[in-house]
Write a protein that holds these residues in place. Sequence first.
Motif, short mmCIF file in Angstrom:
data_model
loop_
_atom_site.label_atom_id
_atom_site.label_comp_id
_atom_site.label_asym_id
_atom_site.label_seq_id
_atom_site.Cartn_x
_atom_site.Cartn_y
_atom_site.Cartn_z
N SER A 67 7.97 5.16 3.52
CA SER A 67 8.14 5.97 4.72
C SER A 67 8.73 7.34 4.45
CB SER A 67 9.05 5.24 5.72
OG SER A 67 8.53 3.98 6.05
N HIS A 120 1.55 10.95 4.75
CA HIS A 120 2.17 10.32 5.93
C HIS A 120 3.69 10.25 5.81
CE1 HIS A 120 2.08 7.13 2.94
NE2 HIS A 120 3.08 6.57 3.60
N LEU A 174 1.07 11.23 -0.63
CA LEU A 174 1.68 10.50 0.49
C LEU A 174 1.84 11.44 1.70
CD1 LEU A 174 4.59 8.62 -1.36
CD2 LEU A 174 2.37 7.69 -0.70
N SER A 212 0.85 -1.19 0.00
CA SER A 212 0.00 0.00 0.00
C SER A 212 0.89 1.24 0.00
CB SER A 212 -0.90 0.02 1.24
OG SER A 212 -0.15 0.32 2.40
N TYR A 213 0.28 2.40 -0.18
CA TYR A 213 1.02 3.65 -0.15
C TYR A 213 1.78 3.80 1.17
CZ TYR A 213 -1.60 5.50 -4.21
OH TYR A 213 -2.13 5.73 -5.45
N ASP A 214 1.21 3.24 2.25
CA ASP A 214 1.81 3.39 3.57
C ASP A 214 3.17 2.72 3.68
OD1 ASP A 214 -0.38 4.82 4.42
OD2 ASP A 214 -1.37 3.10 5.36
N ASP A 215 3.50 1.84 2.73
CA ASP A 215 4.81 1.17 2.75
C ASP A 215 5.96 2.16 2.58
OD1 ASP A 215 3.59 -1.24 3.01
OD2 ASP A 215 4.43 -2.14 1.20
#
Length: 390
Positions: free
Chosen positions: A83, A137, A135, A78-81
């Motif tokens: 950092s 985050h 992104l 996912s996009y959360d991968d």
Amino acid sequence: MTKVMAINSGSSSLKFKLFIMPQEEVITEGAIERIGSDEAVFSYKYNGKTSQTMPIKDHQAAVHLLLDTLTEQNIIESYDDISGVGHRISHGGTYYQDATLIDEQVEQHIDELSTLSPLHNPVNLIGIRSFKAVLPHAKQVAIFDTSFHQTIPEEFHMYALPYKYYVNYGIRRYGFHGPSHQYVSEEAKKINPAASKVITCHVGSGGSIAAIKDGKSINTSMGFTPLAGLVMGTRTGDLDPQILPFIQEQEGLNSQEIKDLMNKESGLLGLSGISNDYRDVEEAADAGNKQAEMALTVFARRIIQYVGSYAADLNGLDTLVFTAGVGEHSDRLRKAVCDSLTYLGVKIDEAKNATDSLSIEAADSKVKVLVIPTDEEVIIARDVIRIAAL
């Protein structure tokens, strides 16, 4: 295990590498080119090379396409991968002596400095804002081309203008291609542990040379902007500044037209009348085009002059490095340069040079001559980990 994206945004392109850090393992890399066109090209390497042509409206659409493809291909879950994202930024001015986390003030400074790097800073900023939107985050980090050269001493970075212009406007030599010069100089030290007095030649469509003493830049050919120094694809490099008001008066040009003349219409393109691509000019020269031959000679001669000058600044030379598109792939250019540096003890093995070998010096050369493929992206990824504390 942290996944970090290294990004280099161009006016109609987006180059990327996705790393696993700190292992520095490249998961995938590629580029989206001709952004804004109905025939944009998206290519990447992952279990082979994939390339496709499609309409891509703008950089934000390009970022969505890139991340959606990474997800669909199970390159990321996912996009959360992701950092962190590191953005190569052309000009940091006097504001930034190192990479930095991006906030609104940093964006404002990058925008402000677009007057000094008009071909790059504006599109670098587009890349930042596009990734921030998709992104939110991820830690966004700016890595400046100028940072590596902040160690250049005063006697080399000052111009002989009234001192108030340095105080009021920060007019000084900044230098560019910092991540490239840093990377190849570090690699040169691994190959030649005795390397202390190193000259790195980043020769591509844009080009610059750096004098590096014990790992620190002490001089470089680009200056207040990326226009100074070498003859480049479309940029003049050094010239008598009085030429500019003369042309302006004779041709009735405004200041923007003068900037375009120097940045977009000159260099190899202007000299040869053929192309800004070294390969095209080389092909024309081989076919007997005298103007193309002249352009290549001028191109090489400027490099020779800077290497000689920087050998004086270093009080010697033990390692000479060629990198970037032309530096890595043109044995003709390397031979033209090295054959004029025999007074420094430079001597190349022509068979090695013809095959783009890593080390091309002859056995009796007093100077190590290296051809090192640059990797600016790994420097960007390292800085993301360091600055964002990931």
